[in-house]
Design a protein around this motif. Sequence first.
Motif, PDB file in Angstrom:
ATOM      1  N   ALA B  12      31.720  30.162  50.030  1.00 27.29           N
ATOM      2  CA  ALA B  12      32.069  31.157  48.853  1.00 27.29           C
ATOM      3  C   ALA B  12      30.976  32.477  49.164  1.00 27.29           C
ATOM      4  N   CYS B  13      31.379  33.421  48.805  1.00 25.76           N
ATOM      5  CA  CYS B  13      30.606  34.830  49.070  1.00 25.76           C
ATOM      6  C   CYS B  13      29.124  34.788  48.372  1.00 25.76           C
ATOM      7  N   GLN B  14      28.287  35.146  49.070  1.00 24.10           N
ATOM      8  CA  GLN B  14      26.923  35.018  48.473  1.00 24.10           C
ATOM      9  C   GLN B  14      26.654  36.031  47.432  1.00 24.10           C
ATOM     10  N   SER B  15      27.482  37.054  47.438  1.00 25.68           N
ATOM     11  CA  SER B  15      27.360  38.347  46.361  1.00 25.68           C
ATOM     12  C   SER B  15      28.141  38.123  45.225  1.00 25.68           C
ATOM     13  N   CYS B  16      29.291  37.612  45.479  1.00 23.50           N
ATOM     14  CA  CYS B  16      30.284  37.932  44.440  1.00 23.50           C
ATOM     15  C   CYS B  16      31.103  36.462  43.922  1.00 23.50           C
ATOM     16  N   ASP B  17      30.708  35.164  44.933  1.00 25.37           N
ATOM     17  CA  ASP B  17      31.117  33.921  44.533  1.00 25.37           C
ATOM     18  C   ASP B  17      32.770  33.698  44.795  1.00 25.37           C
ATOM     19  N   SER B  32      34.634  38.735  56.576  1.00 17.30           N
ATOM     20  CA  SER B  32      33.733  39.366  55.520  1.00 17.30           C
ATOM     21  C   SER B  32      34.541  39.074  54.126  1.00 17.30           C
ATOM     22  N   CYS B  33      34.000  39.195  53.075  1.00 18.21           N
ATOM     23  CA  CYS B  33      34.532  39.074  51.857  1.00 18.21           C
ATOM     24  C   CYS B  33      35.509  40.304  51.536  1.00 18.21           C
ATOM     25  N   SER B  34      36.752  40.033  51.056  1.00 21.19           N
ATOM     26  CA  SER B  34      37.535  40.934  50.766  1.00 21.19           C
ATOM     27  C   SER B  34      37.411  41.608  49.404  1.00 21.19           C
ATOM     28  N   ARG B  35      36.634  40.827  48.577  1.00 21.31           N
ATOM     29  CA  ARG B  35      36.488  41.528  47.338  1.00 21.31           C
ATOM     30  C   ARG B  35      34.957  42.507  47.072  1.00 21.31           C
ATOM     31  N   CYS B  36      34.171  42.300  47.768  1.00 20.29           N
ATOM     32  CA  CYS B  36      33.117  42.692  47.718  1.00 20.29           C
ATOM     33  C   CYS B  36      32.455  43.468  49.155  1.00 20.29           C
ATOM     34  N   GLY B  37      33.174  43.073  50.216  1.00 20.32           N
ATOM     35  CA  GLY B  37      32.850  43.264  51.392  1.00 20.32           C
ATOM     36  C   GLY B  37      31.471  42.558  52.218  1.00 20.32           C
TER      37      GLY B  37
HETATM   38 ZN   LIG Z   1      32.092  38.866  47.880  1.00 14.51          ZN
END
Ligand SMILES: [Zn+2]
Lengths: 234, 209
Positions: B12-17, B32-37
């Motif tokens: 799970a992304c640490q910034s946006c879950d 890397s996360c495709s939602r928040c980078g």
């Molecule tokens: Zn994210």
Amino acid sequence: MSNGFNTASSRGLACCHLCLKLVRQDSHLCPRCGTAVHQRKANSLERTLALIVTASLLYIPANLLPIMITTSLGEVTESTIIGGVLLLVDMGSIAIALVIFFASVVIPLTKMAVIYYLCWSVKRGRLGTARQRTLLYRMVEFIGKWSMIDVFVVAILVALINWSGLLMVRPGPAALAFAGVVILSMIAAESFDPRLMWDLEPPAEQPNKKPVERPVVKFVVKPDVKPGQEFESE
Amino acid sequence: MDQRHDFPGYLACQSCDSMFDVSRLRDGDTASCSRCGGFLTRYVADQFVQVVAIAIAALVLLALGCSYPFMTLNLNGLESGMTLPQVALSLIAHRMPLLSISVAAFIIVIPAVVLILVIALAGAIALERHFDWLRPVGRLIFTLQSWSMVEVFFLGVLVSLVKISGIAMVEMGFAFWAYAVFSFLFLLAVTGLDRAQCWHQIEQLSQHE
Ligand SMILES: [Zn+2]
Ligand SMILES: [Zn+2]
């Protein structure tokens, strides 16, 4: 909290902040590393605000009190952070003056302002997208420790310039206060949970969402793919 | 793909879950996360061997950096020198023990402790041996690593060089160069140890016990 988006929490999972394992939301201890698991950092906003308010208050004596006391042939000169910057400008070291000014004034003030703003953005209105505010958060998290430069400079000068009677440098109380500002605002940034901003986002921006998204993968060392190329694998 | 380094399924992304399937990364891939980078993980097949080698070199350089003269000042024939530990210790003489402890922790103690623990942990993983202390050591490493300030201190050294050069002659000692290389290797070792992969390996080793 679950708004139809493809998040760990919407699937009944929590992410261990230390080892990143996904565990069931009702677990208390992470089975992999043994730390306490919280779905979101515990009391994130209250802790962050308490720390950043303390840091802001401490920033006042850090600027008013002397950070360095120089004794030259019996003559005592006390210099504050700003005084030190002005002295460097007088000496003609504009570049170094700028480094210190950034590290000791611009970075801490920006950092405190951004953290206040992020806390407010979770409670109230939202300027900018969650993605932009997350970038802001990452920036603030990254630059925080660079504020320590001036404290290190004072420590080095104290250790080095030590000819009693002739020329001597002593640390001033602002050095301790300023180190406190840096440490407290680092803990404040760490206590803030950026996922709180995303929890407020409107549900599913994209239709046809696959059950679990594939991450963006950058092929760094593969010679057959252009560097920086991004795509959804599979 | 190297089976032993087979990667855990989901992160799970640490910034946006947001949740991601990271099971099919290849050697050298950064996800890397495709939602928040946000950064998710970086897969390097033989990272643990590399990290052990770099960490040992860094630790040796830190030890050298602490035991040789760091800088020497010359003011019209008057000499004054300092070593790295003296940067922290001289603050005690001015009755600032708290500041002294913080400086020592940020530039020497925390980096040294992190390196020793990294050598132990990455070494055990590279040798595929399980020990009971792997979990507490892993927790310490990932808690302490954000509290090292070696690169900040290094910039501080450069700034003080300019400040002093107006007053006296400065000469850099052997320890200065040792610390310069140390700070670079330290950052390499710490960023080379990928959190998600490291814990996945610890979990695997404890299960094969
Ligand atoms: Zn994210
Ligand atoms: Zn865990």
